[in-house]
Structure formats: C-alpha cells, structure tokens
Design an enzyme around this catalytic site. Structure first.
Site, PDB file in Angstrom:
ATOM      1  CB  SER A 225      34.974 -49.284 -53.778  1.00  0.00           C
ATOM      2  OG  SER A 225      34.564 -50.623 -53.745  1.00  0.00           O
ATOM      3  CG  ASP A 391      39.667 -53.624 -48.365  1.00  0.00           C
ATOM      4  OD1 ASP A 391      38.869 -54.587 -48.275  1.00  0.00           O
ATOM      5  OD2 ASP A 391      39.612 -52.798 -49.293  1.00  0.00           O
ATOM      6  CG  HIS A 424      36.187 -51.796 -49.061  1.00  0.00           C
ATOM      7  ND1 HIS A 424      37.050 -52.035 -50.101  1.00  0.00           N
ATOM      8  CD2 HIS A 424      35.026 -51.386 -49.632  1.00  0.00           C
ATOM      9  CE1 HIS A 424      36.434 -51.789 -51.247  1.00  0.00           C
ATOM     10  NE2 HIS A 424      35.212 -51.394 -50.991  1.00  0.00           N
TER      11      HIS A 424
END
Ligand SMILES: *[C@@H]1O[C@H](CO)[C@@H](O)[C@H](O)[C@H]1NC(C)=O
Ligand SMILES: *[C@@H]1O[C@H](CO)[C@@H](O)[C@H](O)[C@H]1NC(C)=O
Ligand SMILES: *[C@@H]1O[C@H](CO)[C@@H](O)[C@H](O)[C@H]1NC(C)=O
Ligand SMILES: *[C@@H]1O[C@H](CO)[C@@H](O)[C@H](O)[C@H]1NC(C)=O
Ligand SMILES: *[C@@H]1O[C@H](CO)[C@@H](O)[C@H](O)[C@H]1NC(C)=O
Ligand SMILES: *[C@@H]1O[C@H](CO)[C@@H](O)[C@H](O)[C@H]1NC(C)=O
Length: 465
Positions: A225, A391, A424
């Site tokens: 991320s 996601d 995610h």
C-alpha cells in the site's frame, strides 16, 4: 458496477478487527522445523543464495509510540492521566491501542495523532507536547502485529513474514522491516519534508546494510500500500549507481499509485476502519490532518476528468482535478494550501524507479468508484455509493497505474500480477496471494523468469535478471 453501502476498509489504516476471532483459542505452538545434523549448514548455504528482503508496511501498518511533554494540554481529565501505565521515559503505544474504542479516550487518541501544517516552515509537525517515535527500525517486530497483546486481532504482516521464514528467510539476517510514522508524507520538489525525508534516508541505510550482510546481493523491497509509494520515491530519488548496486527489484502489494476514491469518503465522512463504537466524526478530523492521507487522494494523472463525487447541496461535481474545491466544500480549508503546494506536484508524475518493478494487485472486489451527497451536504454522509473494480479499497486504474505511466520507457521493467478476489489487506494473508508473492521472490532468487500466465508486462518483455 454494484451500488450499495460504503465498505469500511481503508488504505489509510489497515486494521481488521474480527470480533469472531476473539472466540478462537490461541494458536497452538508451532511445529518448528528442526535443523538436525548437517541441516544447519545446508540452511545457511541456502540462505546465502537469497537476496535480502525488506518489508515496508502501509499506512497504519506498524506500531507508533508517543510520550507527552509539559507542553501537552490535555483536552480532558481522562487525557491527562491516560495511559496510566507508561514505559521508560514515559513512552507508550499510540498506535494501535484498543482503548481507542472507549469514547472519552477516542478524543485523547485523536488529539495525539493529529498533525499540524506549519505554513511558515512549509512542513508538518506533531501536536504540541506530543513526541512520537518508531522503535525497532530494521526489525519486523512492530509490523507483524499492531498490538503485541492482541495478536489474533491485530496481525498485520506476520503471516507474510512467517511465510518468508518458512521459505528460508531469517529475521535480522536476510529479512528486515522498515516501519515509519505513516501519518507523514513527502512533498513535491523544493518543499521540505523533515520526517518523510528522514525515513527515506533511514531506509537507504537499511538497504545498504542488508546488502552488505548478504555478500553484496542487492535487496528485494516488498512494500504494501502506501509503503509502495514511499519505496518508489526512495529508489527514484537515489542515484542510478546506488539503485543498481543495492536494489534487485521493487515488489509492491496493493500499491495505490494514483490514490483512491475511497479516500474522498474518508475526508468527507471519516472512516472508522471497521473498529466498532468509534465516533467517526472525531476520527475524521484527525484523519484529515495526516499528510499521507492527502497523498492518497485520487490523482488527476489516473482519474482525469471523471466525476468522482457529486454534492447536490453545493450543486457541484468534483473530479480529481477539483480537489482543492472539494477540500473547501467539505470544510477542510486547512488542507487546501498543503494539497496545492506540496501534494499536487508530488502526484503529478509517477517517477520511474530505474529498477525492475512487480506490482501484485487484487482485482474483482467492489471498490468505491463514485459518491453522491444529497441536500444534507457532506455531514449527512453519502446518499449513494457506486462501486467498480479494484481491491475493495483502491480502484483498478490506480493499482495498474505504472503500466501507463512508464509505457514510454522501454528500459523500465514493470510487471503486473493480478490476484482475482484478493482484497487490499487480504493480499498479506490469503493463501493464493502468499503463493504468488513467494513465486515472485523465488523467481528473483533463482535468477529466472516467472511464468507468464497471470502476468501482464509492459510493452517490452524483459526477463528477470
Ligand atoms: C462525535 O464527535 C463530534 C465532534 O467532536 C460531536 O459533535 C458528536 O456529538 C459526537 N457524536 C457522538 C455520537 O458522540
Ligand atoms: C478535461 O477537461 C478539460 C477542461 O475542462 C479539457 O480541456 C480536457 O480536454 C478534458 N480532458 C479529457 C480527457 O476529457
Ligand atoms: C446548478 O448549476 C448549474 C450549472 O452548473 C445551473 O445551471 C443550475 O441552475 C444550478 N442549480 C441551482 C439550484 O443552483
Ligand atoms: C473542476 O475542474 C474542471 C476542469 O479543471 C473545471 O472546468 C470545473 O469548473 C471544476 N469544477 C469545480 C466544481 O470546481
Ligand atoms: C491483462 O491481460 C489480460 C489478457 O490479455 C487482459 O484481459 C487484462 O485486462 C489485463 N490486465 C491489465 C491490468 O492490464
Ligand atoms: C543473473 O543475475 C546476474 C546478476 O544480476 C546477471 O548478470 C545475469 O545475467 C543473470 N542471469 C540470467 C540467466 O538471467
């Protein structure tokens, strides 16, 4: 497209609190692989063939400590005395601490996490009287679990780190962690970023020492991320000779290369990240102050003129190009100047790292694509949420951003590996995702190419080397 309720996951803070997990018994002691006879020597030999791996967490993905000085002015009696037990030098864990769910303490947490933009210094700083630090830099300890006392509920990169360990990696020898103060970000050219730049420097030093400890083998950076954005900036801002000598490959997991529409929801309404009983509006005010959250707003480079948010109260629609107007209309004027001066120039381009990149991305999970606010304005929350591909947190176009951004550079290697139905944060835990991550790392270590089935390459096919 699916229309429904906002989801509660977030790029900003990945905490998955599963109430059901509380009912499970603690994990039984694990079945360690014992090194019998010549096993130890073989293990060492195998390790010496591995490129060192450095894990770089996303926002909210590592512990953060704080202490309060005389300058601190508590907003309540509770904040004066909380936390009752503090460590040596008065340090305590600010993130993550479960007391955030106790209403009077949510405010203390929010006050202490809040950043301030100092327009004279053109930089961000902590709240007065709040010192923060990231401990155990270089180790994975603070990014495996966000609260070491609540391992079942706050596991973050532990599963990934353990998977690497089973594949022969060893903490402190060829497996390292690079935690940071994820509230801070970086800025475009010419603007200071004291905290973010210090992190880049710390990360560079860690990469160098990891290489030195492994016979000069360059490191594999594995970043989740927001960590992917930091890692990219670190490599892109380093001299080419340094990159070539020290970085074998950048492997990113769920990196939001062009931000995410969900971040606009966070700014407008707050995002309690699925943590129960938390006052979203208190958290929202704190989340707005984090420079890294501005960095994660949708970038014009990826989202173009597409309408992302409509406010019937303001009779306006906002694309990624209207972000300063959006920040004003949600009542966050303080964000306008730092966004315009520091963040927009930063996100205008996606710099080429000059090292090969593999992006692993989850797809096929409902992801906020646009929001409609009604006559009640932003305070009332969205009337309608439209979902698209991504996601669950980051939109697909943002996840695969490098394909377009670097398409004119034949020498820049970039691969995108799609992981269907992987979310995610699921990318750090799902078996199918971990298998793919291992496959990518194995291929690098074997000095071979990966199989092409699920891989989309940039126009130029370039083998691993
Ligand atoms: C949440 O916090 C806001 C702002 O501090 C306050 O106005 C509101 O009353 C609080 N809501 C609840 C349900 O406590
Ligand atoms: C986006 O909007 C601007 C100004 O309204 C316009 O000049 C430009 O052509 C538009 N771009 C696209 C791709 O539609
Ligand atoms: C809303 O804006 C449009 C043009 O942007 C205008 O034509 C319309 O009259 C406005 N409506 C209201 C209620 O202000
Ligand atoms: C959004 O940006 C476009 C293109 O720059 C501009 O034409 C439009 O007026 C802006 N809308 C708002 C609400 O600011
Ligand atoms: C990857 O390739 C497949 C088949 O060629 C295509 O359908 C898919 O859209 C591509 N994905 C990306 C992210 O480019
Ligand atoms: C293996 O890696 C080395 C060093 O990066 C490189 O010089 C060599 O060409 C690679 N071999 C293959 C077959 O890719």
């Amino acid at each position: 497209m699916v229309v429904g309720r906002p989801s509660s996951s977030s790029v900003a803070r990945v905490v998955v609190l599963l109430a059901a997990a509380m009912l499970l018994s603690p994990l039984s002691p694990c079945c360690c692989v014992s090194a019998a006879g010549g096993g130890e020597a073989r293990r060492r030999e195998k390790q010496q063939q591995l490129h060192p791996v450095i894990l770089i967490p996303g926002a909210g993905g590592n512990q953060l400590e704080a202490r309060l000085t005389e300058e601190y002015s508590p907003s309540s009696l509770a904040c004066r005395v909380w936390p009752v037990v503090r460590g040596r030098g008065g340090w305590f864990r600010l993130w993550f601490d479960p007391s955030v769910v106790v209403a009077p303490l949510t405010r203390c947490f929010a006050d202490r996490m809040t950043l301030f933009y100092d327009s004279v210094a053109d930089d961000y700083r902590n709240a007065p009287g709040v010192e923060t630090r990231v401990s155990d830099f270089g180790s994975t300890s603070t990014l495996r679990y966000l609260d070491p006392n609540l391992k079942l509920l706050t596991g973050y990169m532990n599963v990934l780190a353990s998977t690497l360990e089973k594949a022969g990696y060893e903490e402190g020898f060829n497996l390292f962690g690079a935690p940071y103060d994820f509230r801070y970000g970086l800025a475009g050219p010419g603007h200071p970023s004291r905290v973010g730049s210090a992190y880049l420097e710390r990360l560079r030093k860690l990469v160098e020492s990891a290489c030195a400890a492994n016979g000069g083998k360059p490191a594999i950076l594995v970043a989740h991320s927001l960590g992917g954005l930091y890692a990219l900036q670190m490599v892109a801002r380093s001299p080419p000779a340094w990159r070539a000598a020290n970085v074998k490959r950048l492997v990113t997991l769920s990196a939001p290369w062009g931000g995410s529409v969900q971040e606009m929801l966070t700014f407008a309404s707050g995002n309690t990240l699925g943590v129960p009983f938390v006052n979203a509006s208190l958290i929202r005010d704190e989340q707005r102050t984090a420079e890294s959250n501005l960095w994660l707003l949708p970038a014009p480079r990826v989202f173009g003129n597409t309408t992302l948010v409509v406010s019937r109260h303001h009779n306006r629609s906002y694309s990624a190009k209207n972000m300063t107007q959006f920040l004003r209309d949600i009542g966050f004027d303080e964000g306008v100047e730092p966004y315009r001066e520091r963040i927009r120039p930063l996100v205008e381009t996606l710099p080429e790292p000059g090292v090969p990149v593999t992006c692993l991305v989850g797809t096929g999970v409902d992801t906020v694509e646009s929001l409609v606010y009604g006559e009640g304005g932003f305070e009332a929350g969205p009337e309608k949420v439209v979902y698209g591909d991504g996601d669950g947190t980051v939109n697909l176009d943002s996840l695969v951003g490098p394909i377009n951004a670097w398409s004119d550079s034949p020498e820049q290697v970039v691969e995108v590996v799609e992981l269907p139905e992987v979310s995610h944060s699921g990318i750090l835990k799902d078996k199918s995702a971990l298998d793919q991550i291992l496959r990518v790392i194995d291929a690098i270590n074997l000095n071979a190419t990966t199989s092409a089935s699920s891989i989309n390459r940039s126009s130029q096919d370039v083998l691993y080397n």
